[in-house]
Write an enzyme that holds these catalytic residues in place. Structure first.
Site, PDB file in Angstrom:
ATOM      1  N   ARG A  56       0.848  -1.197   0.000  1.00  0.00           N
ATOM      2  CA  ARG A  56       0.000   0.000   0.000  1.00  0.00           C
ATOM      3  C   ARG A  56       0.882   1.246   0.000  1.00  0.00           C
ATOM      4  O   ARG A  56       0.590   2.229  -0.660  1.00  0.00           O
ATOM      5  CB  ARG A  56      -0.951   0.014   1.218  1.00  0.00           C
ATOM      6  CG  ARG A  56      -1.732   1.302   1.271  1.00  0.00           C
ATOM      7  CD  ARG A  56      -2.883   1.405   2.268  1.00  0.00           C
ATOM      8  NE  ARG A  56      -2.960   0.420   3.298  1.00  0.00           N
ATOM      9  CZ  ARG A  56      -2.270   0.477   4.449  1.00  0.00           C
ATOM     10  NH1 ARG A  56      -1.479   1.497   4.719  1.00  0.00           N
ATOM     11  NH2 ARG A  56      -2.401  -0.490   5.333  1.00  0.00           N
ATOM     12  N   TYR A 108     -15.738  18.458 -14.219  1.00  0.00           N
ATOM     13  CA  TYR A 108     -16.255  17.087 -14.312  1.00  0.00           C
ATOM     14  C   TYR A 108     -17.333  16.877 -13.235  1.00  0.00           C
ATOM     15  O   TYR A 108     -17.141  17.262 -12.068  1.00  0.00           O
ATOM     16  CB  TYR A 108     -15.085  16.120 -14.107  1.00  0.00           C
ATOM     17  CG  TYR A 108     -15.466  14.667 -14.154  1.00  0.00           C
ATOM     18  CD1 TYR A 108     -15.805  14.063 -15.361  1.00  0.00           C
ATOM     19  CD2 TYR A 108     -15.496  13.893 -12.996  1.00  0.00           C
ATOM     20  CE1 TYR A 108     -16.156  12.736 -15.400  1.00  0.00           C
ATOM     21  CE2 TYR A 108     -15.844  12.559 -13.037  1.00  0.00           C
ATOM     22  CZ  TYR A 108     -16.178  11.987 -14.239  1.00  0.00           C
ATOM     23  OH  TYR A 108     -16.528  10.660 -14.282  1.00  0.00           O
ATOM     24  N   ASP A 180      -6.917  20.317 -13.308  1.00  0.00           N
ATOM     25  CA  ASP A 180      -7.284  19.011 -13.860  1.00  0.00           C
ATOM     26  C   ASP A 180      -6.896  19.064 -15.342  1.00  0.00           C
ATOM     27  O   ASP A 180      -7.538  19.746 -16.139  1.00  0.00           O
ATOM     28  CB  ASP A 180      -8.796  18.791 -13.681  1.00  0.00           C
ATOM     29  CG  ASP A 180      -9.259  17.427 -14.191  1.00  0.00           C
ATOM     30  OD1 ASP A 180      -8.562  16.867 -15.075  1.00  0.00           O
ATOM     31  OD2 ASP A 180     -10.297  16.933 -13.736  1.00  0.00           O
ATOM     32  N   LYS A 205      -8.300   8.315 -19.037  1.00  0.00           N
ATOM     33  CA  LYS A 205      -8.585   8.913 -20.342  1.00  0.00           C
ATOM     34  C   LYS A 205      -7.356   8.847 -21.245  1.00  0.00           C
ATOM     35  O   LYS A 205      -6.885   7.769 -21.531  1.00  0.00           O
ATOM     36  CB  LYS A 205      -9.118  10.329 -20.139  1.00  0.00           C
ATOM     37  CG  LYS A 205     -10.168  10.452 -19.004  1.00  0.00           C
ATOM     38  CD  LYS A 205     -11.454   9.712 -19.310  1.00  0.00           C
ATOM     39  CE  LYS A 205     -12.365   9.553 -18.086  1.00  0.00           C
ATOM     40  NZ  LYS A 205     -12.646  10.759 -17.319  1.00  0.00           N
TER      41      LYS A 205
HETATM   42  C1  LIG Z   1     -13.095  11.112 -16.033  1.00  0.00           C
HETATM   43  C2  LIG Z   1     -12.675  12.393 -15.436  1.00  0.00           C
HETATM   44  C3  LIG Z   1     -12.439  12.508 -14.061  1.00  0.00           C
HETATM   45  C4  LIG Z   1     -12.682  11.359 -13.108  1.00  0.00           C
HETATM   46  O1  LIG Z   1     -11.768  10.334 -13.290  1.00  0.00           O
HETATM   47  P1  LIG Z   1     -12.104   8.759 -13.041  1.00  0.00           P
HETATM   48  O2  LIG Z   1     -10.848   8.119 -13.471  1.00  0.00           O
HETATM   49  O3  LIG Z   1     -13.300   8.423 -13.869  1.00  0.00           O
HETATM   50  O4  LIG Z   1     -12.379   8.620 -11.586  1.00  0.00           O
HETATM   51  C5  LIG Z   1     -12.002  13.729 -13.570  1.00  0.00           C
HETATM   52  N1  LIG Z   1     -11.821  14.781 -14.385  1.00  0.00           N
HETATM   53  C6  LIG Z   1     -12.034  14.710 -15.711  1.00  0.00           C
HETATM   54  C7  LIG Z   1     -11.810  15.902 -16.568  1.00  0.00           C
HETATM   55  C8  LIG Z   1     -12.475  13.521 -16.276  1.00  0.00           C
HETATM   56  O5  LIG Z   1     -12.704  13.457 -17.596  1.00  0.00           O
END
Ligand SMILES: *Cc1c(COP(=O)(O)O)cnc(C)c1O
Length: 390
Positions: A56, A108, A180, A205
């Site tokens: 962990r 998001y 982000d 992504k």
């Molecule tokens: C998908 C996404 C998230 C969340 O991420 P997960 O891996 O689905 O938990 C956060 N910010 C953006 C811009 C996203 O496209």
């Protein structure tokens, strides 16, 4: 904490993607990092070990991924998590009851939900506003403000925030800035170059890029923040397993190549859409018609594969989203395959209709994630679907 190797930043991005943070396996010379599928590590004696005690806390496969992505963003420290949301959750655990956070309103949906439905209950205070407007951000700052969190470009409206401008504001108030960077990736935008303190990614992504792993990461140049992230990683435990780390690392090796194609095809398809008679508006930062195109050119090195279109007719939007063959109807984005979605009923269904519409997210908006297929095939696919939607 995984810290990049000395020399990792000497190379350009495509080279870092393949090599940064990695050395051939010491035992065998294996060129690919092994999947350390283990929960614990044998210690040589009491208090004597090789830096790994329990998985962990640290895992060599995860360390490699953390160093690799940190090098891509051009910073020193990386901290991987089991999802993008787990990464944001860990970031919010830096703060305490009474602290105030300013967040973009078109972030998001899961980020908004985590902040407003979990952390608000635990005593953090949030102001959600349009971070395109830095004057609005400035006037929302209070003595309790600790963080400005922005997503740029946003999903699905493709709004941009001036990162350097936000950082300048934050500095004068001793406030941190987190970005982000999921949509742009370090290939197209590097927030640390504009002074950001923390970069967050949903590695689900573009970074992984193959729609087969859920993951997230927090990156920073600040040693103190990095130590606190390590503490949270270890204390709360939302870490990725070694297989997911390994798969994501396999994905980042081709990030630079993939982003070139997403960007090239994105530009072509955005232009084609902007000239289509059934499309009322195309939201893509690379188009001169985008209201922040000038900022996009200053802040981004390319515009990527995410495009939203306003059709002005809900039935038409539904038909289009259900008539393509190469573009699959699905949530998510950033994979090698093209996706189409209807944000109002899919990714943004939880956002109240009035709030959706106030930011232009109508029932007749369709979002595309342009993959790396041949763009001519993709345009033909859209053309066929538009004919059915007419
Ligand atoms: C998908 C996404 C998230 C969340 O991420 P997960 O891996 O689905 O938990 C956060 N910010 C953006 C811009 C996203 O496209």
């Amino acid at each position: 904490m995984a810290e990049i190797f000395d020399g990792d930043l000497e190379y350009k991005l495509a080279t870092r993607a393949v090599h940064a943070g990695q050395t051939p396996d010491e035992m065998s010379g294996a060129i690919m990092p092994p999947v350390y599928q283990t929960s614990t590590y044998v210690q040589q004696g009491i208090g004597r070990h090789k830096g790994f005690e329990y998985a962990r806390t640290r895992n060599p496969t995860r360390d490699t991924l953390e160093r690799n992505i940190a090098a891509l963003e051009g910073c020193r420290y990386g901290h991987a998590f089991s999802s993008g949301m787990a990464a944001t959750d860990a970031m919010l655990k830096l703060f305490a009851q009474g602290d105030h956070i300013i967040c973009g309103q078109n972030v998001y949906g899961g980020t908004h939900r985590l902040m407003s439905q979990i952390f608000e209950r635990l005593g953090l205070n949030f102001t959600f506003l349009d971070t395109r407007d830095l004057e609005a951000v400035a006037s929302a700052i209070t003595p309790a403000t600790k963080l400005i969190h922005v997503e740029t470009p946003t999903n699905p409206m493709m709004h941009l925030t001036d990162i350097a401008g936000a950082v300048e504001l934050a500095r004068s108030h001793n406030v941190l800035v987190s970005v982000d960077n999921t949509f742009a990736t370090p290939c197209l935008q590097r927030p640390f170059e504009f002074g950001a303190d923390i970069v967050m990614h949903s590695t689900t992504k573009y970074l992984n890029g193959h729609s087969d792993v859920i993951g997230g990461i927090l990156l920073t140049n600040n040693k103190d923040l990095s130590e606190r992230f390590s503490f949270i990683q270890n204390s709360a435990g939302a870490i990725p397993g070694p297989w997911d780390a390994w798969l994501t690392l396999r994905g980042t090796k081709t990030l630079s190549l993939r982003m070139k194609q997403h960007d090239e095809s994105g530009r072509l398809i955005a232009k084609w859409l902007s000239e289509h008679p059934l499309v009322k508006q195309t939201y893509y930062p690379g188009l001169p018609s985008h209201e922040q195109h000038e900022l996009a050119c200053r802040q981004m090195k390319g515009f990527g594969g995410m495009i939203s279109i306003e059709l002005g007719d809900t039935r038409r939007a539904h038909t289009l989203a259900q008539s393509t063959k190469l573009f699959s109807l699905a949530e998510s984005l950033g994979g090698v395959e093209s996706l189409i979605s209807h944000p109002a009923t899919m990714t943004h269904a939880a956002v109240p209709k009035q709030m959706r519409e106030s930011m232009g997210l109508t029932d007749s908006l369709v979002r595309l994630s342009v993959g790396i297929e041949d763009p001519e095939d993709l345009i033909e696919d859209l053309d066929r679907a538009f004919k059915l939607a007419k």
